[in-house]
Design a protein around this motif. Structure first.
Motif, mmCIF file in Angstrom:
data_model
loop_
_atom_site.group_PDB
_atom_site.id
_atom_site.type_symbol
_atom_site.label_atom_id
_atom_site.label_comp_id
_atom_site.label_asym_id
_atom_site.label_seq_id
_atom_site.Cartn_x
_atom_site.Cartn_y
_atom_site.Cartn_z
ATOM 1 N N UNK A 34 0.821 -1.214 0.000
ATOM 2 C CA UNK A 34 0.000 0.000 0.000
ATOM 3 C C UNK A 34 0.854 1.263 0.000
ATOM 4 N N UNK A 35 1.942 1.247 0.749
ATOM 5 C CA UNK A 35 2.834 2.409 0.761
ATOM 6 C C UNK A 35 3.468 2.595 -0.608
ATOM 7 N N UNK A 36 3.902 1.526 -1.214
ATOM 8 C CA UNK A 36 4.502 1.606 -2.542
ATOM 9 C C UNK A 36 3.481 2.071 -3.573
ATOM 10 N N UNK A 37 2.284 1.552 -3.472
ATOM 11 C CA UNK A 37 1.223 1.964 -4.392
ATOM 12 C C UNK A 37 0.910 3.438 -4.222
ATOM 13 N N UNK A 38 0.868 3.909 -2.985
ATOM 14 C CA UNK A 38 0.628 5.326 -2.730
ATOM 15 C C UNK A 38 1.746 6.189 -3.270
ATOM 16 N N UNK A 39 2.981 5.735 -3.115
ATOM 17 C CA UNK A 39 4.122 6.502 -3.627
ATOM 18 C C UNK A 39 4.088 6.560 -5.145
ATOM 19 N N UNK A 40 3.765 5.450 -5.781
ATOM 20 C CA UNK A 40 3.685 5.424 -7.242
ATOM 21 C C UNK A 40 2.541 6.300 -7.713
#
Length: 124
Positions: A34-40
């Motif tokens: 989720x953090x990676x998806x939010x950053x992307x």
């Protein structure tokens, strides 16, 4: 026969510990995802701030200076109130009314614009 419940209890504890470890690992992976998806997502939706406000800020301030601060004659002609009264209104709105400067307009600009619109029956 007395040892059988102890073995069952230790196996049960091992299984609970294993289940908890697996659960925590799944939570870590999900949060990382989720953090990676939010950053992307934030990288794809990033828009640089529009700097036109900074450039227009001085033009707006010059307009207000011409309306209000140039002289009492132009102030009375444009907003129908003298400068001292505008200063008092701004001070009262800030202290008693809780009016604050926004990112786009200062308090005196807001008051001068409002009074100009009201005094000349203009639209915003």
């Amino acid at each position: 026969m007395a040892r059988l419940p102890l073995i069952v209890q230790s196996e049960r504890r091992k299984r609970i510990g294993l289940a908890m470890t697996i659960w925590l690992q799944m939570c870590i992976v999900a949060s990382w995802f989720l953090v990676t998806l939010g950053a992307i997502h934030s990288l794809h939706t990033y828009r640089p701030r529009i700097r036109s406000y900074i450039l227009d800020f001085y033009a707006k301030r010059d307009y207000v200076k011409r309306l209000v601060y140039a002289s009492d004659e132009t102030c009375i002609e444009q907003v129908r109130i003298n400068r001292i009264t505008i200063f008092k209104i701004c001070e009262m709105l800030q202290t008693l009314g809780g009016l604050k400067s926004s990112r786009n307009m200062l308090v005196d600009e807001q008051v001068a614009t409002f009074l100009h619109i009201i005094s000349h029956h203009l639209k915003n």
